[in-house]
Design a protein around this motif. Sequence first.
Motif, PDB file in Angstrom:
ATOM      1  N   CYS A 173       5.117  -6.713   8.859  1.00 20.50           N
ATOM      2  CA  CYS A 173       5.503  -6.652   7.447  1.00 20.50           C
ATOM      3  C   CYS A 173       6.918  -7.183   7.333  1.00 20.50           C
ATOM      4  O   CYS A 173       7.739  -6.971   8.226  1.00 20.50           O
ATOM      5  N   TRP A 205      -3.389   0.010   9.398  1.00 11.54           N
ATOM      6  CA  TRP A 205      -2.551   0.359   8.238  1.00 11.54           C
ATOM      7  C   TRP A 205      -3.409   1.127   7.235  1.00 11.54           C
ATOM      8  O   TRP A 205      -4.413   0.620   6.759  1.00 11.54           O
ATOM      9  N   ILE A 237       1.106  -8.055   5.532  1.00  7.89           N
ATOM     10  CA  ILE A 237       0.983  -6.803   4.787  1.00  7.89           C
ATOM     11  C   ILE A 237       2.103  -6.660   3.764  1.00  7.89           C
ATOM     12  O   ILE A 237       3.278  -6.877   4.067  1.00  7.89           O
ATOM     13  N   LYS A 238       1.734  -6.286   2.565  1.00  8.37           N
ATOM     14  CA  LYS A 238       2.682  -6.043   1.481  1.00  8.37           C
ATOM     15  C   LYS A 238       2.702  -4.552   1.168  1.00  8.37           C
ATOM     16  O   LYS A 238       1.688  -3.878   1.271  1.00  8.37           O
ATOM     17  N   TYR A 239       3.869  -4.043   0.771  1.00  4.81           N
ATOM     18  CA  TYR A 239       3.978  -2.627   0.433  1.00  4.81           C
ATOM     19  C   TYR A 239       4.711  -2.478  -0.892  1.00  4.81           C
ATOM     20  O   TYR A 239       5.144  -3.455  -1.493  1.00  4.81           O
TER      21      TYR A 239
END
Length: 283
Positions: free
Chosen positions: A160, A94, A170-172
């Motif tokens: 995610c 990522w 995973i954060k977005y």
Amino acid sequence: MKEIKKIIPSIKVNMGGNLIDQPLPINGIDYFDPFLLIHHWKSTMPGNQEQKEVGVGPHPHRGFSPVTFIFKGEVNHHDSLGNNASVSEGGTQWMFAGSGITHSERPSKKLALSGGELEFIQFWINAPSKNKMDEPFYLPLSKDQTPTINKKDYSIQIVCGQHLNTKGIIKYYTPLNLFRVDINASATLNLNFPENHNTIIYLLDGELAINNETCLAKEMVLFKNKGELIKIKSKLKTRFIVLSGLPLKEPVVSYGPFVMNTKNEIIEALNDSQSGKLGNLIE
């Protein structure tokens, strides 16, 4: 149910002398907000090669996240921030390009030398305009680090987002659900995504009935923003990915490795790249 909008076979494109499958962009569909591109690379490395001779050499990015799911083999990421890591089967690379980063993506040294199968999918996720110039970062995620739902007839890696009680690490910047699924033949699976999410399913191989419509290997399924439930029945043993996200609904202006909101921002990215402001990488 979440209604199917369109089922589209991928096309072959040439990437640096390698023929790969591209389901997005395709047939007048430039992107499916917030997803900009999907590339499916599958090849057999002959061996007896130098790592610097294969893969994709140093190139810049700005304004979005290129994300890579590795299915077979091992991919090495090297960038201008000093990151140099390899991720193997079941893992994820990522990278958030943000204000600018230069990186290379190549098979690992071992794979280049010894040969073997290499398969991965890279997709690009757009970033909101307010975050496009944030600091870039890179995050490798191994198979063991990826939250996974294991059932008798299927497994779901949650990179995610969330399915049932399992959440991805995973954060977005915006809501996303990014899943990798392996399902046996004659199995069933129900998935739910918010009605306002743009949702994609892409089959690496196999065959599925999705909401009673037949979907074949290397086809992309786009869904309408109606309903939440997706009913899946596998006709064959199948691997597929699911990309679901809240649309940004912002202008998209892209040029090669840069994705911004205006033409002037693209010109600025080109000037910054030429002057070395997006980082330098010497291999």
